[in-house]
Design a protein around this motif. Sequence first.
Motif, PDB file in Angstrom:
ATOM      1  N   SER A 115     -26.973  23.663 -24.328  1.00 25.16           N
ATOM      2  CA  SER A 115     -28.043  24.309 -25.094  1.00 25.16           C
ATOM      3  C   SER A 115     -29.268  24.588 -24.238  1.00 25.16           C
ATOM      4  CB  SER A 115     -28.428  23.427 -26.289  1.00 25.16           C
ATOM      5  OG  SER A 115     -29.052  22.223 -25.856  1.00 25.16           O
TER       6      SER A 115
ATOM      7  N   ARG B  16     -30.437  22.707 -32.740  1.00 25.59           N
ATOM      8  CA  ARG B  16     -31.544  23.015 -33.639  1.00 25.59           C
ATOM      9  C   ARG B  16     -31.916  21.812 -34.495  1.00 25.59           C
ATOM     10  NH1 ARG B  16     -28.543  27.623 -33.196  1.00 25.59           N
ATOM     11  NH2 ARG B  16     -29.669  29.583 -32.986  1.00 25.59           N
TER      12      ARG B  16
ATOM     13  N   GLY C 235     -26.228  26.611 -30.095  1.00 24.67           N
ATOM     14  CA  GLY C 235     -27.657  26.339 -30.064  1.00 24.67           C
ATOM     15  C   GLY C 235     -28.022  25.056 -30.781  1.00 24.67           C
TER      16      GLY C 235
ATOM     17  N   VAL D   4     -35.984  25.484 -33.898  1.00 21.03           N
ATOM     18  CA  VAL D   4     -35.545  25.186 -32.550  1.00 21.03           C
ATOM     19  C   VAL D   4     -36.162  23.881 -32.065  1.00 21.03           C
ATOM     20  CG1 VAL D   4     -35.533  25.962 -30.156  1.00 21.03           C
ATOM     21  CG2 VAL D   4     -35.185  27.605 -32.022  1.00 21.03           C
TER      22      VAL D   4
END
Length: 540
Positions: A263, A132, A130, A162
């Motif tokens: 992602s 971020r 992910g 995020v």
Amino acid sequence: MLLWGCLFIMLDVLLQPEFRAASLPLHMDSVIQILAQIEQEAPILHPTVPGLLLMSGSPIDFFQHQLLSGVPSPAELQLDLLGPELRALAISLIQHRVGSGQEHGVVLAPDGSTVAVEPLLAGLQVGLHGRRAMAIPLEFRSSPSEVRDAHKEKGLTLAPQVSTTLQDVGDISLDPTILPDVHANSPTSVDNLLAVTLARALGIAFLPGPGTHTPKGLGPDGCWDEISAPKTFSLLSSESPSALTVAFLNGALDGALLGDYLSRGPKPHSPLSHILTQYYGAGVGGDPQFRSNFRRDNGAKLTSQEALAQQVWGSLLLIQELEPSHPHLVNLSQAQLAEVATQAAKEFTEAFLECPAILPRCRWEAAPYRGSPRMLNLPLGFLYVHHTYEPHKPCTSFSQCAADMRSMQRFHQDTRGWDDIGYRWGSRGNLPLYDIQKQSFVVGTDGYVYEGRGWHWVGAHTRGHNFLGFGVSIIGNYTATLPAAHSLKTVRDTLPRCALRAGHLRPDYTVQGHRQLVHTDCPGDALYRHISTWPRFGFV
């Protein structure tokens, strides 16, 4: 889970000390082979983030440990799915390093570029876990050192937020002339994807070394011992010990682009081996523009110079706090870090990202020069545009373009008796003309520029004018049709822009077609009509 597991097993492979040397060729296909075998042998594994893969065999990297969370412990790594050759290959590739004129941890990609594996894997790692924006604690940005030391004693925690686009992460101009209060403008977060692939490496490379004010900056490209089975990669220049080589930047861009793709994409993802095969082939998801040949164009869309400068600055702040004894960062102020970040982002953007990728002669396996080439007296005032006429068709892949280059060189050297590769030949009426020889550069439709005589040596591309300008030829016959848009942009914009920046072209340079100076149809009617509309075009 499957993709995490593939890299997780690669980590297990890398931690085996008994394998020292790789016998497989250092080619991206070999890396893909490792992933494909892991995916076949272990399709379902305990989900984990393979960040420790990037730290195996070296002291703990606190920076990566913070930005790549969920790292497994070595005790958990008990998988054994690969044979000795693949294990040895993985061990040889995991850590990028430069030394003694050679670069290690790099592979030759099918597109002809050389790619560092470490930043590529770092980007894949972030993409799987992910992307971020990681908050930088306020104490790190503005408090006195004793307050920050007290904060560190309590343990560092970076709060994830995020973020899907780099522009969302601290897009603030870092021009030192407009920083009355550097703390007020300091970054509040870093993009973990950009930080682990590119930003930290950029910052470190542009820091002044201990006892000197000269940063290492960008490093050189290099040459393989052979293209079919590459084993050793030697740098073209030994003057700069910088690890921020062309190969590293290629790997960092690939990691950032693929990490961003992973992602954002729907889950579950395709196998990593499949994604890499597409990326270093025809294009991910059937998109011919999303492939390694166009990494620089796509990288320019991923980030702006100002946003990247903010990321470099934020990365340097974190390193300064996480590694207080780092020899390049001791006693550097926030203002100094901001200046370093600004210069690093500017140099990378202007000298790399916005320049065309030029494959050196060794990459297309050129034969040596014949005769004694002479040096140019730079800067020059002209850019002469040619087409090859033969090969008649544009080349769209590295293998095809490199073969065309070798074919033209053999014809010119062995059949015509010239010193080196040139523009093949043109004609006016029924009269063939063979006076057009060594080009400075040749442009393919694969997205690359191929080095002929290069920036510093006199060519023989435009009789009577070889000392005055560079000859640039586009592979193909453009009598009735135009070259691809990317090739035209390279000749009109990116190649001259980089030549101007490097001092190879004069600011008032002029573009001319070959036919304006020599009795020939070159560069073809269609192409000549087109370049006559360019702002820099000039009549004799």
